[in-house]
Design a protein around this motif. Structure first.
Motif, short mmCIF file in Angstrom:
data_model
loop_
_atom_site.label_atom_id
_atom_site.label_comp_id
_atom_site.label_asym_id
_atom_site.label_seq_id
_atom_site.Cartn_x
_atom_site.Cartn_y
_atom_site.Cartn_z
N SER A 174 0.87 -1.18 0.00
CA SER A 174 0.00 0.00 0.00
C SER A 174 0.90 1.23 0.00
N ILE A 175 0.54 2.22 -0.81
CA ILE A 175 1.43 3.35 -1.06
C ILE A 175 0.72 4.67 -0.76
N ILE A 176 1.45 5.57 -0.09
CA ILE A 176 1.06 6.98 -0.12
C ILE A 176 1.89 7.61 -1.22
N LEU A 177 1.22 7.99 -2.29
CA LEU A 177 1.90 8.68 -3.37
C LEU A 177 2.00 10.15 -2.99
N SER A 178 3.19 10.69 -2.97
CA SER A 178 3.41 12.05 -2.50
C SER A 178 4.18 12.88 -3.51
N ASP A 179 3.66 14.07 -3.85
CA ASP A 179 4.46 15.05 -4.55
C ASP A 179 5.51 15.58 -3.58
N VAL A 180 6.50 16.32 -4.11
CA VAL A 180 7.57 16.81 -3.23
C VAL A 180 7.30 18.22 -2.71
N MET A 231 -25.04 17.16 -8.36
CA MET A 231 -24.12 16.82 -7.28
C MET A 231 -22.72 17.26 -7.67
N ARG A 232 -22.08 17.99 -6.77
CA ARG A 232 -20.74 18.51 -7.07
C ARG A 232 -19.77 18.19 -5.93
N ILE A 233 -18.52 17.99 -6.32
CA ILE A 233 -17.44 17.82 -5.36
C ILE A 233 -16.16 18.29 -6.02
N TRP A 234 -15.32 18.98 -5.25
CA TRP A 234 -14.04 19.40 -5.81
C TRP A 234 -13.11 18.20 -5.90
N VAL A 235 -12.20 18.28 -6.86
CA VAL A 235 -11.44 17.09 -7.24
C VAL A 235 -10.50 16.60 -6.14
N TYR A 236 -10.20 15.30 -6.22
CA TYR A 236 -9.13 14.72 -5.42
C TYR A 236 -7.80 15.22 -5.97
N ASN A 237 -6.83 15.36 -5.08
CA ASN A 237 -5.51 15.80 -5.50
C ASN A 237 -4.64 14.58 -5.79
N SER A 238 -4.22 14.46 -7.04
CA SER A 238 -3.44 13.29 -7.42
C SER A 238 -1.98 13.40 -6.98
N GLY A 239 -1.66 14.44 -6.21
CA GLY A 239 -0.31 14.58 -5.67
C GLY A 239 -0.17 14.07 -4.26
N PHE A 240 -1.28 13.59 -3.67
CA PHE A 240 -1.18 12.96 -2.35
C PHE A 240 -2.40 12.07 -2.15
N VAL A 323 1.03 19.66 4.88
CA VAL A 323 0.59 20.84 4.13
C VAL A 323 1.14 20.68 2.71
N HIS A 324 0.23 20.69 1.75
CA HIS A 324 0.59 20.52 0.35
C HIS A 324 0.48 21.88 -0.35
N VAL A 325 1.61 22.39 -0.84
CA VAL A 325 1.61 23.70 -1.50
C VAL A 325 1.24 23.50 -2.97
N ASN A 326 0.00 23.09 -3.18
CA ASN A 326 -0.47 22.77 -4.53
C ASN A 326 -1.14 23.93 -5.23
N TYR A 327 -1.61 24.92 -4.48
CA TYR A 327 -2.36 26.02 -5.08
C TYR A 327 -1.47 27.20 -5.47
N HIS A 328 -0.18 27.13 -5.20
CA HIS A 328 0.68 28.29 -5.38
C HIS A 328 1.95 27.94 -6.15
N PRO A 329 2.33 28.76 -7.13
CA PRO A 329 3.53 28.48 -7.91
C PRO A 329 4.84 28.77 -7.18
N ASP A 330 4.81 29.67 -6.18
CA ASP A 330 6.02 29.97 -5.41
C ASP A 330 6.15 28.94 -4.28
#
Length: 359
Positions: A174-180, A231-240, A323-330
């Motif tokens: 089983s894996i936690i896939l993690s962006d850096v 029915m609406r839901i915001w997407v899952y983050n494929s980086g975690f 904390v995943h800094v996914n929403y910001h380019p900096d």
């Protein structure tokens, strides 16, 4: 036999083994599609009568696959040493993300998480990890993957993970896939439910967007039937996300990898969510995978942190798992600010950043 002939024969033998493995996988997938309902009964047990009203609950947790070490014996030996209870964090990295990778693994070490692995996409990262005592795995040469790994941007490299992760699941892990671009503040394995095929963080920023809501569409021209409920839901983050080694999980990886190879301009996160959520309909068989949304305050995206949490006296006291800094380019300066705020106690560390980005 000459050395050159021996090398040529070895390469030919390796290629034949690869072809046999691919054909075997295709045959197994074809078999899985036959008589699925009865096969599920054989796997999960004998059929039962329904219980009294209000007591019936469907099965949410699919059985895991039988581990197959022949898929990648070298990786199997590495995982035996690194994994804890057949679980580990996995991140893909090339030289373009070295600075973020350093913050990433420093946070993991600080928390004391032993079961993590970097899949190095180039020799520089492999050497860098070894010199910093970071568990690392460099894949065998594969030009289809290596060309993207060497020169690809963030989204291109991100799409590789669905192909690479398949072997981990086939080996029974089983894996936690993690962006850096993630800072770890607690051990995520202490906060999982493990009842679904996929357990993912969300891009949502409140209860409605994270967990789903009834969105009413208004079309006045329809008169009495002007209101249509959606029915609406915001997407899952494929980086975690946490993914268990089940048949639906492996099918998900195959579906996403296949589409990304056929649709080079598509975004891996969009495809990941479409395959997870779109139902079966004429001309399309949907994926039968169980899914769970992670607590958005514990597995926090950077929109939640910078738009809400840092401005709320009570929420500022909450310690997220990541904390995943996914929403910001900096990304790098914000990652360092997260460390300053949560680890070093600098209560002003987050203040200099805008809610969003400057463009």
């Amino acid at each position: 036999m000459l050395k050159s002939e021996f090398v040529a024969e070895s390469e030919k033998n390796s290629e034949l083994k690869k072809q046999v493995r691919e054909l075997t996988e295709k045959l197994q997938l074809a078999e899985q599609r036959k008589d699925q309902a009865q096969k599920q009964v054989l796997v999960l047990g004998e059929q039962h009568k329904a219980g009294p009203f209000g007591t019936v609950k469907g099965l949410r947790t699919n059985p895991t696959v039988v581990p197959d070490e022949s898929v990648n014996p070298r990786l199997a030996k590495i995982l035996e040493k690194v994994a804890v209870k057949r679980e580990l964090i996995v991140a893909l990295a090339n030289s373009k993300v070295k600075d973020m990778l350093e913050v990433w693994f420093a946070s993991i070490k600080r928390v004391g998480i032993p079961n993590y692995l970097v899949v190095a996409l180039d020799e520089d990262i492999a050497s860098y990890c070894k010199s910093n005592d970071v568990p690392v795995y460099k894949r065998d040469p594969d030009e289809g993957i290596d060309s993207v790994a060497r020169t690809g941007g963030n989204h291109a490299v991100s799409g590789l993970k669905f192909r690479i992760l398949r072997e981990f699941l086939q080996l029974g892990y089983s894996i936690i896939l993690s962006d850096v671009d993630i800072v770890y503040l607690q051990n995520p394995f202490n906060h999982l439910y493990r009842d679904s095929d996929v357990e993912s963080m969300t891009d949502g920023h409140n209860n409605m967007t994270a967990y789903g809501y009834n969105d009413v569409f208004d079309e006045p021209a329809m008169g009495w039937a002007r209101y249509a409920h959606t029915m609406r839901i915001w997407v899952y983050n494929s980086g975690f996300f946490y993914i268990r080694p089940t048949i639906p999980s492996i099918e998900l990886l195959d579906r996403v990898a296949n589409r990304l190879s056929r649709e080079p301009n598509s975004w891996d996160q969009a495809v990941f969510n479409e395959e997870l959520f779109f139902p079966s309909h004429p001309g399309y068989d949907g994926l039968h995978a169980a899914r769970r949304t992670m607590d958005f305050y514990l597995f926090m995206n950077s929109k939640v942190l910078f738009k809400t949490v840092r401005k709320d006296a009570k929420l500022r006291k909450l310690r997220p798992v990541i904390v995943h800094v996914n929403y910001h380019p900096d990304k790098l300066p914000r990652m360092k600010a997260v460390v300053e705020f949560y680890v070093n106690g600098n209560q002003h560390a987050l203040e200099r950043f805008p809610d969003g980005s400057d463009w």
